[in-house]
Design an enzyme around this catalytic site. Sequence first.
Site, PDB file in Angstrom:
ATOM      1  CD  GLU A   1      74.673 -66.925 -49.661  1.00 16.64           C
ATOM      2  OE1 GLU A   1      75.046 -67.393 -48.565  1.00 16.64           O
ATOM      3  OE2 GLU A   1      75.075 -67.362 -50.767  1.00 16.64           O
TER       4      GLU A   1
ATOM      5  CE  LYS B   1      73.769 -72.047 -46.273  1.00 11.58           C
ATOM      6  NZ  LYS B   1      74.987 -71.526 -46.932  1.00 11.58           N
TER       7      LYS B   1
ATOM      8  CB  CYS C   1      74.500 -70.797 -50.570  1.00  5.69           C
ATOM      9  SG  CYS C   1      76.158 -71.170 -51.198  1.00  5.69           S
TER      10      CYS C   1
END
Length: 491
Positions: free
Chosen positions: A265, A321, A373
């Site tokens: 990430e 995301k 994540c």
Amino acid sequence: MISTRTLTLGIALLAGMLFPLGLSPAGFWPLILLSAGVLFALCEWQPSQPAFRLGYLYGIGFFGTAVSWVYVSIHTYGATPAWLAVTLTFVFCAGLALFFGAQLYCFQRLSSRHAYWRVVQFASLWVLFEWLRSWVLTGFPWGYAGYGAIASPVSGWAPLLGVYGCSWLLITMAGSWVAVLRRPHVMSQWAISLGMTGFILLSGQLLSTISWTEALGDPLAVAVVQPAVPLAKKWSRVHREDILNDLALTTEPLYATHDLIVWPESALPGYRDQMRDFLDAIHTQAAAHDATVITGIPSRDHKKRYNSIEALGGGSGLYHKQKLVPFGEYIPLEPWLRGVIGFFDLPMSQFSPGPNTQAPLVMGDIAIAPFICYEIVYPDFVAASSKQAQLVVTISNDTWFGDSIGPWQHFQMARFRALELGRDIIRGTNDGVSAIINARGTVVSTAPQFTKAVVSGQVQPRSGLTPYAMSGSIPILIFSLISLLLGRDPQ
């Protein structure tokens, strides 16, 4: 002299603190049964004790231990004084503890006079409140009982019932033995509890032998680059060139021997438009070897900023995301909180969520479901988003949680997703835990935390869907609601 009420509340607090030891990294799953069993026993044997208070103290112990890693993020990396970090962590845990208070209050109001109906209701409420925690105020789906099942025979149920179903089975086993201990002279209760426990464990063991999905094509050679860049250097322009050079040099010898290379990430220390020349160079090198590089990178357009993941070289696709971390990636009530303390002004904390519908990343004829994540901890979100994919990639930067239990809990949840979905998962992080996980949730290859490393191995793209991947959590949630209401005594 300590009163009975005070002693009961103290036991509830300690029982809550015991629960997280059943999860990773300790991973001794019978402690989940013991912890939940003690709470159920307190409800059964101390009916005069206010249920909300009992559940709330249990929740304080539970979350105060299970999410203690929040302190590390706030204090160590959020530039917040220790006293204030402790206060904020306590407020966070105290807020989450309200769920257990409400859970036990509902149990007290709805529970049946029949011992085993109460066991079922207790487990059903546990599952329903775990689910509530997954969406109230954007959700915090952490510390589910079912995650402990990955180290037990109950894991065989995961592809059918998911993590909530495994939670129900574990809590039911715990409650059934409390029912026996309350009336140990009743042989029928011994028979019911032994039969129930035996059925859950033995059937789980048998189910674990079933392959719910099928191999599709040949295995792929995969490398996960774990750069271990300190956060103090990550967003400093002084270190930008060194970080990029190190990524390029580490990756260069991997192109010829690997089909897929994964960076973590926000691997690149700048926005996508700022990194265009570097990205083009990586794309060209990877494409020349018919290799794919997948990297996390912040991106932006004329209106919004995103936490993104992109496929380069032989692969293609860009994903933004959707599930953002409060205070880490966006600041609730930003006009009032931004700048109050350092923790509310972390780098890259002004992201917007991506669109609800996004295409998977593509590598040849393989569709890859990407998760960044925190997204991997949402069971139904992952199940719905990976139906068309043959492989799953999740990237993270757990550096924010230091040498705490947080990264290991996060890793355990990623492993459980592999088991639920019957899909191999590639997990790339900045400093651990990076790993290759097979469709049974087994770690194929990994690297130590806090070290610069490359994790190499093979993954197998897979077709077909597990029962859980097809239905999600709806069946177990409906079952829990119906069993809760059916067990109510007539008024």
